[in-house]
Scaffold this motif. Structure first.
Motif, PDB file in Angstrom:
ATOM      1  N   THR A 117       0.856  -1.184   0.000  1.00  0.00           N
ATOM      2  CA  THR A 117       0.000   0.000   0.000  1.00  0.00           C
ATOM      3  C   THR A 117       0.889   1.230   0.000  1.00  0.00           C
ATOM      4  OG1 THR A 117      -1.630  -1.225   1.285  1.00  0.00           O
ATOM      5  CG2 THR A 117      -1.926   1.157   1.156  1.00  0.00           C
ATOM      6  N   PHE A 118       0.670   2.092  -0.974  1.00  0.00           N
ATOM      7  CA  PHE A 118       1.457   3.315  -1.111  1.00  0.00           C
ATOM      8  C   PHE A 118       0.544   4.531  -1.088  1.00  0.00           C
ATOM      9  CE2 PHE A 118       4.017   0.210  -3.484  1.00  0.00           C
ATOM     10  CZ  PHE A 118       5.291   0.444  -2.993  1.00  0.00           C
ATOM     11  N   GLN A 119       1.103   5.656  -0.696  1.00  0.00           N
ATOM     12  CA  GLN A 119       0.428   6.910  -1.001  1.00  0.00           C
ATOM     13  C   GLN A 119       0.498   7.123  -2.511  1.00  0.00           C
ATOM     14  OE1 GLN A 119       2.584   9.504   1.833  1.00  0.00           O
ATOM     15  NE2 GLN A 119       0.539  10.088   2.563  1.00  0.00           N
ATOM     16  N   ALA A 120      -0.522   7.787  -3.031  1.00  0.00           N
ATOM     17  CA  ALA A 120      -0.705   7.793  -4.485  1.00  0.00           C
ATOM     18  C   ALA A 120       0.246   8.722  -5.233  1.00  0.00           C
ATOM     19  CB  ALA A 120      -2.145   8.153  -4.828  1.00  0.00           C
ATOM     20  N   GLY A 121       0.923   9.623  -4.515  1.00  0.00           N
ATOM     21  CA  GLY A 121       1.798  10.563  -5.204  1.00  0.00           C
ATOM     22  C   GLY A 121       3.189  10.018  -5.467  1.00  0.00           C
ATOM     23  N   ILE A 122       3.399   8.748  -5.177  1.00  0.00           N
ATOM     24  CA  ILE A 122       4.739   8.172  -5.350  1.00  0.00           C
ATOM     25  C   ILE A 122       5.049   7.987  -6.835  1.00  0.00           C
ATOM     26  CG2 ILE A 122       3.964   5.759  -5.132  1.00  0.00           C
ATOM     27  CD1 ILE A 122       6.597   5.283  -3.506  1.00  0.00           C
ATOM     28  N   GLY A 151      -0.990   7.315  -8.398  1.00  0.00           N
ATOM     29  CA  GLY A 151      -2.327   7.913  -8.471  1.00  0.00           C
ATOM     30  C   GLY A 151      -2.695   8.307  -9.891  1.00  0.00           C
ATOM     31  N   GLY A 152      -1.708   8.851 -10.607  1.00  0.00           N
ATOM     32  CA  GLY A 152      -1.939   9.217 -12.011  1.00  0.00           C
ATOM     33  C   GLY A 152      -2.223   7.996 -12.866  1.00  0.00           C
ATOM     34  N   GLY A 211     -12.843  12.570  -7.443  1.00  0.00           N
ATOM     35  CA  GLY A 211     -12.172  12.600  -6.150  1.00  0.00           C
ATOM     36  C   GLY A 211     -10.681  12.455  -6.365  1.00  0.00           C
ATOM     37  N   ILE A 212      -9.956  12.556  -5.261  1.00  0.00           N
ATOM     38  CA  ILE A 212      -8.495  12.459  -5.313  1.00  0.00           C
ATOM     39  C   ILE A 212      -8.085  11.133  -4.697  1.00  0.00           C
ATOM     40  CG2 ILE A 212      -6.321  13.594  -4.694  1.00  0.00           C
ATOM     41  CD1 ILE A 212      -8.240  15.390  -6.322  1.00  0.00           C
ATOM     42  N   ILE A 213      -7.448  10.286  -5.485  1.00  0.00           N
ATOM     43  CA  ILE A 213      -6.936   9.019  -4.968  1.00  0.00           C
ATOM     44  C   ILE A 213      -5.713   9.332  -4.120  1.00  0.00           C
ATOM     45  CG2 ILE A 213      -5.903   6.794  -5.591  1.00  0.00           C
ATOM     46  CD1 ILE A 213      -7.525   7.029  -8.276  1.00  0.00           C
ATOM     47  N   THR A 214      -5.756   8.970  -2.835  1.00  0.00           N
ATOM     48  CA  THR A 214      -4.614   9.304  -1.965  1.00  0.00           C
ATOM     49  C   THR A 214      -3.782   8.084  -1.579  1.00  0.00           C
ATOM     50  OG1 THR A 214      -5.919   9.120   0.071  1.00  0.00           O
ATOM     51  CG2 THR A 214      -5.821  11.297  -0.987  1.00  0.00           C
ATOM     52  N   GLN A 215      -4.386   6.893  -1.667  1.00  0.00           N
ATOM     53  CA  GLN A 215      -3.657   5.663  -1.348  1.00  0.00           C
ATOM     54  C   GLN A 215      -4.138   4.566  -2.267  1.00  0.00           C
ATOM     55  OE1 GLN A 215      -4.235   4.480   2.746  1.00  0.00           O
ATOM     56  NE2 GLN A 215      -3.914   6.557   3.519  1.00  0.00           N
ATOM     57  N   ALA A 216      -3.270   3.598  -2.496  1.00  0.00           N
ATOM     58  CA  ALA A 216      -3.702   2.431  -3.266  1.00  0.00           C
ATOM     59  C   ALA A 216      -2.976   1.198  -2.765  1.00  0.00           C
ATOM     60  CB  ALA A 216      -3.438   2.632  -4.755  1.00  0.00           C
ATOM     61  N   LYS A 217      -3.715   0.112  -2.695  1.00  0.00           N
ATOM     62  CA  LYS A 217      -3.135  -1.189  -2.374  1.00  0.00           C
ATOM     63  C   LYS A 217      -3.008  -1.952  -3.679  1.00  0.00           C
ATOM     64  CE  LYS A 217      -3.918  -5.122   0.740  1.00  0.00           C
ATOM     65  NZ  LYS A 217      -4.640  -5.476   1.983  1.00  0.00           N
ATOM     66  N   VAL A 218      -1.819  -2.516  -3.904  1.00  0.00           N
ATOM     67  CA  VAL A 218      -1.549  -3.151  -5.200  1.00  0.00           C
ATOM     68  C   VAL A 218      -0.946  -4.536  -5.019  1.00  0.00           C
ATOM     69  CG1 VAL A 218      -1.209  -0.945  -6.397  1.00  0.00           C
ATOM     70  CG2 VAL A 218       0.751  -2.078  -5.285  1.00  0.00           C
ATOM     71  N   ARG A 219      -1.050  -5.322  -6.062  1.00  0.00           N
ATOM     72  CA  ARG A 219      -0.389  -6.620  -6.113  1.00  0.00           C
ATOM     73  C   ARG A 219       1.082  -6.412  -6.456  1.00  0.00           C
ATOM     74  NH1 ARG A 219      -3.567 -10.373 -10.243  1.00  0.00           N
ATOM     75  NH2 ARG A 219      -1.938  -9.489 -11.551  1.00  0.00           N
TER      76      ARG A 219
END
Lengths: 496, 496
Positions: A117-122, A151-152, A211-219
């Motif tokens: 899980t990362f913050q989306a601005g990475i 996030g982008g 909305g603004i995606i601020t975090q995402a959990k990824v494989r």
């Protein structure tokens, strides 16, 4: 600055900027259209401020203030967009660019379940560096990799060069946290489930309008043991397509695949030749002899990179070779792919010097089902010939397939022509019109991985059913009632 | 009848029925709870009419009339639901069961792109028969296969036994047509795309509460050349899990996988032994010798079926064997899987006779990330031991993993106990409460593939964030403003 902090009282001083070059940067993407507009001194609307949130609470605060005070918020992360996502329409409102780059932390890493899980601005490089240091990769490498963020990628439905193995970003994501003017939302995530409706897909491809995606959990995936290339030369584009389709449909997934049309194959061969190394000379000679003796009148190269993860990966390569040969291909030494591999993130750097030498260079891309892939390719060529003087004036068009799925594949086109001095923007607009019409009239998506933004909105909306348009507009109304988020992108504020 | 046709004037006579047994059938699903309720003479609310739409226009008409006249519409397709989806709450409204079984046509088959479009009321056997006759399969084989439909699978997020290779239904679908009280909706579909927001995911797992899925476009696959089994015996459940995880994470995908816990392994061994064939005896002997000499105190069997599609499938089997052995497994003859394979759709048939012999038999299932899979398994066992007298009274609990993903897997439990005479429903309700609490308190989804319905609604809502709940309720309001669709399922009409 004072003004910005008055509007967003909870932000700290360094979280807002009126720096002119930052404002200009936030108004311009990386498309040919963007560059031409800036080089030819077209009128550009820049945001009034740049805001740099550090936390989810900052984003919540910004969206609340923006809604209360009717301030437009344009999201900006890496700045690599090529579909006019940063274009600002004329408005009396204060316009802020929301720059996510300080929200770039790893929040959680589960090495057992292979999730992160990362913050989306990475940005791409930092994300991969973190994962690589633990032996993992997310496997998402768009050409914009260095200048784009998680996030982008999610907001625009990005695809990376290794999508064949790791999937497109919508296949990679397991869940997101998104902050909207109406509240923050986070579904419980699972590997898969049957517990109701997932809401997060609403935000995939929403391009910052909901909305603004601020975090995402990824494989994430263990780094492969090694990589190995296979390259094949086909007699024509159609037989290359057939081979690629058969491979994918039988379950063979090269991590990278690139099937070039005859024109792109010629270009790659010339580029390879220009280095005059012995390997390249050898390849060139082989290719020439084919051209002469074997009826390869329109040779097409397919480069495939396999990620070696187990004995199966090696068998996969054998199957890929067998299928290629079955469709009339001659296998080439793996080294022919090396030039391309070395430069695979560098090509966009070439663009600016070319433009400065008065060359128009633009790309567009689409996706369709296998049934339609060769017809769509031909329709686009024909449309350019019939509805423009592009080829008459010496324009080149190259194409490759770089994302192949069970049911279809993408087509990625590069246009290269002389700029029409004084008519640069119109020249581009005209060509964009011709190719985009051809794409959607013949069953292609207006984009496979660049997104919609402002540039593709017209064609996107043409294909949107009335009920879908209405529901999307209503959902927009629920999440962003004052319509402060990214106006003019995806939605047409005058009609939706 | 007359009354039904007066309410839905565009329907033909044979499209409505008041037949008592049909009405009763439409009120009862296939869960233990359903069967016990009907056998013990509990009060059941049956629908007033059954409606049989033949076309999308019929569905549109029905939903319009239902909305105008406040008639409740409960969707019913195959009737195999096990989560209380057909339970009707007490109401003054007319209640209709919408039976989709006449909408069961193939609409389009694209053999090149490997896609097919069907009407959603098509049952599993007919769908596969059509595809098989052309050399294809959709690869979706839930245990309910014979008695369930494409639309039902999509509405409940179904998973088939071959999900490892072909995916869960949400991986299989490319697009749907859905009819809601507010209009009909159909996104343009592509293999993948970057042209905006997909709306169809809103209806996956919506369990008939937002609209009626009338058509779906799906991915199909060439029938494999053959199938081949591998079976392995592990020393315990945890080492079996480790092996399965490693296989999946390295990219090996058996089409069917079933990893049984010690108790289920024992049951399978007894069932196999009861036939007393020479092969089964041999296996039994091998298993016994392991138990004695090799420290397999809690042996767990893993059965894997591979679809042979190319040379790679055979290498995959070798890799699966190598990984199993690495985790301490002994490979068993392939024939041990045969008994199970022959009966894999038959087990549900066993249920009714067992219930008639006063045996309680119920199943529940969940999914979690790999990190949590053994802990969740243990928590559920512990909860039953700590918060019920289930084991004290001789209850059995078996478990297997039958759906494994990169990041996690499902757990499927079978409960087998003596019925408490006169207390049958309460006995079940109490156990349901204990296991469902354990599931969601320890990071499991309330369902991996059965769905939410009425039975799981409480736990589903407990895990739903407030913003998500609110947005879902608002979307429900947009699509079904009079809330006539499947009240009491997913949503709580009193609160949403």
């Amino acid at each position: 600055m004072q003004e910005a902090l008055a509007l967003f009282p909870e932000l700290e001083k360094e979280q807002a900027s009126q720096n002119a070059s930052l404002r200009l940067r936030a108004a311009i993407g990386r498309s040919y259209h963007d560059i031409i507009r800036s080089m030819t001194g077209q009128m550009l609307h820049a945001p009034d401020f740049i805001l740099f949130p550090k936390t989810d609470d900052d984003v919540t605060h910004i969206l609340k203030q923006a809604t209360d005070k009717s301030i437009t918020i344009n999201t900006f992360s890496g700045g690599s967009n090529v579909t006019g996502a940063y274009e600002i329409e004329e408005t009396d409102q204060v316009v802020c660019s929301l720059n996510m780059k300080h929200m770039d932390m790893l929040l959680e890493l589960d090495e057992v379940s292979q999730t992160a899980t990362f913050q989306a601005g990475i940005f791409g490089p930092k994300l991969e560096e973190i994962l690589n240091s633990k032996g993992f990769t997310m496997g998402h490498f768009p050409q914009s990799f260095e200048f784009s963020t998680l996030g982008g990628w999610l907001a625009t439905r990005s695809a990376g060069q290794e999508s064949g193995l790791y999937g497109k970003i919508e296949d990679i994501v397991l869940g997101i946290k998104v902050i909207t003017p109406s509240g923050s939302m986070e579904d419980v995530d699972f590997p898969r489930h049957a517990s109701g409706i997932d809401l997060y897909p609403l935000f995939i491809g929403s391009e910052g309008t909901l909305g603004i995606i601020t975090q995402a959990k990824v494989r994430i995936h263990k780094l492969p043991e090694s990589y190995s290339w296979k390259s094949a030369l086909f007699k024509d584009y159609a037989s290359g397509m057939e081979a690629l389709k058969e491979m994918i449909q039988v379950g063979i997934h090269p991590s990278i695949v690139r099937l070039s049309d005859p024109m792109e194959t010629k270009m790659l061969s010339l580029m390879s030749n220009s280095k005059k190394g012995p390997v390249q000379q050898f390849v060139q000679n082989i290719m020439k002899s084919y051209l002469v003796s074997k009826g390869f009148s329109k040779p097409c190269i397919m480069m495939m990179r396999f990620a070696i993860k187990s004995e199966s990966s090696k068998t996969d390569m054998k199957v890929a070779t067998r299928i290629s040969k079955k469709h009339g291909a001659k296998m080439l030494p793996a080294s022919v792919s090396e030039t391309w591999e070395m430069n695979r993130f560098a090509l966009p750097y070439l663009r600016d010097p070319l433009v400065q030498h008065r060359i128009m260079i633009d790309t567009f891309e689409t996706v369709t089902y296998w049934q339609n892939i060769v017809p769509l390719y031909e329709h686009i060529q024909k449309a350019l010939a019939d509805h423009s003087d592009y080829f008459d004036k010496g324009g080149f068009l190259f194409c490759h397939v770089s994302h192949a799925y069970l049911t279809g594949a993408s087509l990625y086109f590069t246009m290269l022509a002389r700029q029409e001095k004084g008519n640069e923007v119109n020249q581009w607009l005209q060509l964009k019109e011709v190719v985009s019409n051809a794409v959607i009239e013949h069953g292609g998506a207006i984009s496979h991985h660049h997104g919609v933004g402002k540039d593709h909105r017209k064609w996107y909306r043409q294909k949107l059913g009335e009920s879908s348009r209405q529901l999307l507009s209503q959902i927009k109304g629920l999440l962003d009632p004052k319509r402060v988020l990214n106006p003019g992108k995806l939605f047409d504020e005058k009609k939706d």
